[in-house]
Design an enzyme around this catalytic site. Structure first.
Site, PDB file in Angstrom:
ATOM      1  N   GLU A  92       9.706  -3.949  10.088  1.00 48.14           N
ATOM      2  CA  GLU A  92      10.094  -2.658   9.498  1.00 48.14           C
ATOM      3  C   GLU A  92      10.684  -1.740  10.570  1.00 48.14           C
ATOM      4  O   GLU A  92      10.076  -1.524  11.629  1.00 48.14           O
ATOM      5  CB  GLU A  92       8.862  -1.994   8.847  1.00 48.14           C
ATOM      6  CG  GLU A  92       9.179  -0.635   8.250  1.00 48.14           C
ATOM      7  CD  GLU A  92       8.115  -0.120   7.285  1.00 48.14           C
ATOM      8  OE1 GLU A  92       7.118  -0.814   7.014  1.00 48.14           O
ATOM      9  OE2 GLU A  92       8.314   1.013   6.794  1.00 48.14           O
TER      10      GLU A  92
ATOM     11  N   GLU B 282      -1.050  -5.325   8.959  1.00 51.79           N
ATOM     12  CA  GLU B 282      -0.164  -4.727   9.957  1.00 51.79           C
ATOM     13  C   GLU B 282      -0.661  -4.973  11.386  1.00 51.79           C
ATOM     14  O   GLU B 282      -1.857  -4.859  11.659  1.00 51.79           O
ATOM     15  CB  GLU B 282      -0.055  -3.213   9.716  1.00 51.79           C
ATOM     16  CG  GLU B 282       0.591  -2.872   8.384  1.00 51.79           C
ATOM     17  CD  GLU B 282       0.787  -1.377   8.167  1.00 51.79           C
ATOM     18  OE1 GLU B 282       0.574  -0.573   9.096  1.00 51.79           O
ATOM     19  OE2 GLU B 282       1.178  -1.008   7.035  1.00 51.79           O
TER      20      GLU B 282
ATOM     21  N   ASP C 172      -1.128  -6.102  -0.060  1.00 52.98           N
ATOM     22  CA  ASP C 172      -1.426  -5.475   1.233  1.00 52.98           C
ATOM     23  C   ASP C 172      -2.922  -5.269   1.411  1.00 52.98           C
ATOM     24  O   ASP C 172      -3.601  -4.747   0.506  1.00 52.98           O
ATOM     25  CB  ASP C 172      -0.774  -4.085   1.308  1.00 52.98           C
ATOM     26  CG  ASP C 172       0.551  -4.104   2.040  1.00 52.98           C
ATOM     27  OD1 ASP C 172       0.856  -5.107   2.708  1.00 52.98           O
ATOM     28  OD2 ASP C 172       1.283  -3.107   1.931  1.00 52.98           O
TER      29      ASP C 172
ATOM     30  N   ASP D 251       0.839  -1.204   0.000  1.00 46.89           N
ATOM     31  CA  ASP D 251       0.000   0.000   0.000  1.00 46.89           C
ATOM     32  C   ASP D 251       0.874   1.254   0.000  1.00 46.89           C
ATOM     33  O   ASP D 251       0.359   2.371  -0.012  1.00 46.89           O
ATOM     34  CB  ASP D 251      -1.019  -0.010   1.143  1.00 46.89           C
ATOM     35  CG  ASP D 251      -0.378  -0.041   2.515  1.00 46.89           C
ATOM     36  OD1 ASP D 251       0.852  -0.174   2.601  1.00 46.89           O
ATOM     37  OD2 ASP D 251      -1.122   0.073   3.521  1.00 46.89           O
ATOM     38  N   SER D 252       2.202   1.064  -0.026  1.00 47.42           N
ATOM     39  CA  SER D 252       3.116   2.179  -0.304  1.00 47.42           C
ATOM     40  C   SER D 252       2.760   2.826  -1.643  1.00 47.42           C
ATOM     41  O   SER D 252       3.185   3.950  -1.926  1.00 47.42           O
ATOM     42  CB  SER D 252       4.569   1.681  -0.321  1.00 47.42           C
ATOM     43  OG  SER D 252       4.705   0.550  -1.155  1.00 47.42           O
TER      44      SER D 252
HETATM   45  O1  KIV Z   1       3.604  -1.061   1.519  1.00 41.43           O
HETATM   46  C1  KIV Z   1       4.761  -1.489   1.417  1.00 41.43           C
HETATM   47  O2  KIV Z   1       5.448  -1.299   0.408  1.00 41.43           O
HETATM   48  C2  KIV Z   1       5.304  -2.234   2.541  1.00 41.43           C
HETATM   49  C3  KIV Z   1       6.785  -2.424   2.592  1.00 41.43           C
HETATM   50  C4  KIV Z   1       7.440  -1.148   2.980  1.00 41.43           C
HETATM   51  C5  KIV Z   1       7.188  -3.551   3.472  1.00 41.43           C
HETATM   52  O3  KIV Z   1       4.588  -2.631   3.413  1.00 41.43           O
END
Ligand code: KIV
Length: 269
Positions: A187, A122, A91, A52-53
């Site tokens: 993380e 998470e 995610d 979700d980045s």
């Molecule tokens: O959303 C993402 O890219 C992540 C990574 C930073 C592990 O959760």
């Protein structure tokens, strides 16, 4: 040459577990579209995370909170079109797994409509993890810095520095593994603590800003390519520097992780 380098069939969770047991480092990168996925596949990256980045690096938000389940499904579908052998993790975005039933509903959408193999969520959400795994959905946990809780944490800060926090993280990691998770992302936590957690639990641990002793590493692909307009966290490394193509940069990351030369102390806490 690693045992998985020239394999044509898809990587499975048992392959990743076997890598942990034999000490072969697992390589993971994020991707959000078919073109980058094809490059990752050509490099032999074992795990692709549709993180979700994407809310920050694709959509331009300040954090990951605005990302919807629909946006995740769209990008998961783009990636799964180009997937050949990597394991795909999608995610579950912010507030999409507040209850075990909501987690099951949205995880099923990422799998059925997005084409991923596994979902990541998470925090210490053991009830949801148990509910998903008992319904056949593999889960990757995520502890340490939790970007979806950035407002609660008061910013993007290293977690687990004080002994009480560190003990809590170790307990949470054990609880997540016992609830049935098959992978765990750590993380932004001290390298020593990440090493201790990786040795204490029997599922593979993938680190980002968590030091060299994790069973594998993940980076946001844009950080690896130095496409980053804002703050650059300490754990990022520009693998494109002195290289002529994105493919070379991805291969350099892949080799550095496999050989245990990334992350160095300068990328760790
Ligand atoms: O959303 C993402 O890219 C992540 C990574 C930073 C592990 O959760």
């Amino acid at each position: 040459m690693t045992p998985y380098a020239d394999r044509q069939s898809r990587l499975t969770l048992s392959d990743l577990l076997n890598m942990k047991q034999t000490g072969e480092k697992i390589t993971c990168l994020t991707a959000y579209d078919a073109s980058f996925t094809a490059l990752l596949e050509q490099s032999g990256i074992e795990v692709i995370l549709i993180g979700d980045s994407l809310g920050m690096v694709i959509q331009g938000h300040d954090n990951t909170l605005p990302v919807s389940v629909e946006a995740m499904i769209y990008h998961c579908r783009c990636v799964s079109k180009a997937r050949q052998r990597a394991l795909l993790i999608g995610d579950l975005p912010f507030a999409s797994y507040a209850t075990p039933d909501q987690a099951l509903h949205n995880a099923a959408r990422l799998i059925q409509d997005g084409g991923v193999d596994m979902v990541k969520l998470e925090g210490n959400k053991t009830a949801s993890i148990a509910h998903l795994t008992s319904n056949g959905i593999p889960v990757c946990g995520h502890l340490g810095l939790l970007p979806q809780s950035v407002n609660l944490l008061g910013g993007y800060k290293v977690q687990g520095r004080d002994p009480q926090q560190a003990e809590r993280l170790l307990d949470d990691a054990q609880a997540i593994a016992e609830a049935g998770a098959s992978l765990l992302v750590l993380e932004c936590i001290p390298a020593e603590l990440a090493g201790k957690i990786s040795r204490a639990i029997n599922i593979p641990v993938i680190g980002i800003g968590a030091g060299i002793e994790c069973d594998g590493q993940v980076l946001v692909i844009y950080d690896l390519l130095n496409i980053n307009s804002g703050h650059r966290p300490r754990f990022c490394k520009n693998f494109l520097e002195d290289r002529h193509s994105i493919q070379d940069a991805i291969l350099a990351y892949q080799n550095a992780v496999k050989q245990g030369t990334f992350p160095g102390a300068e990328h760790s806490y």
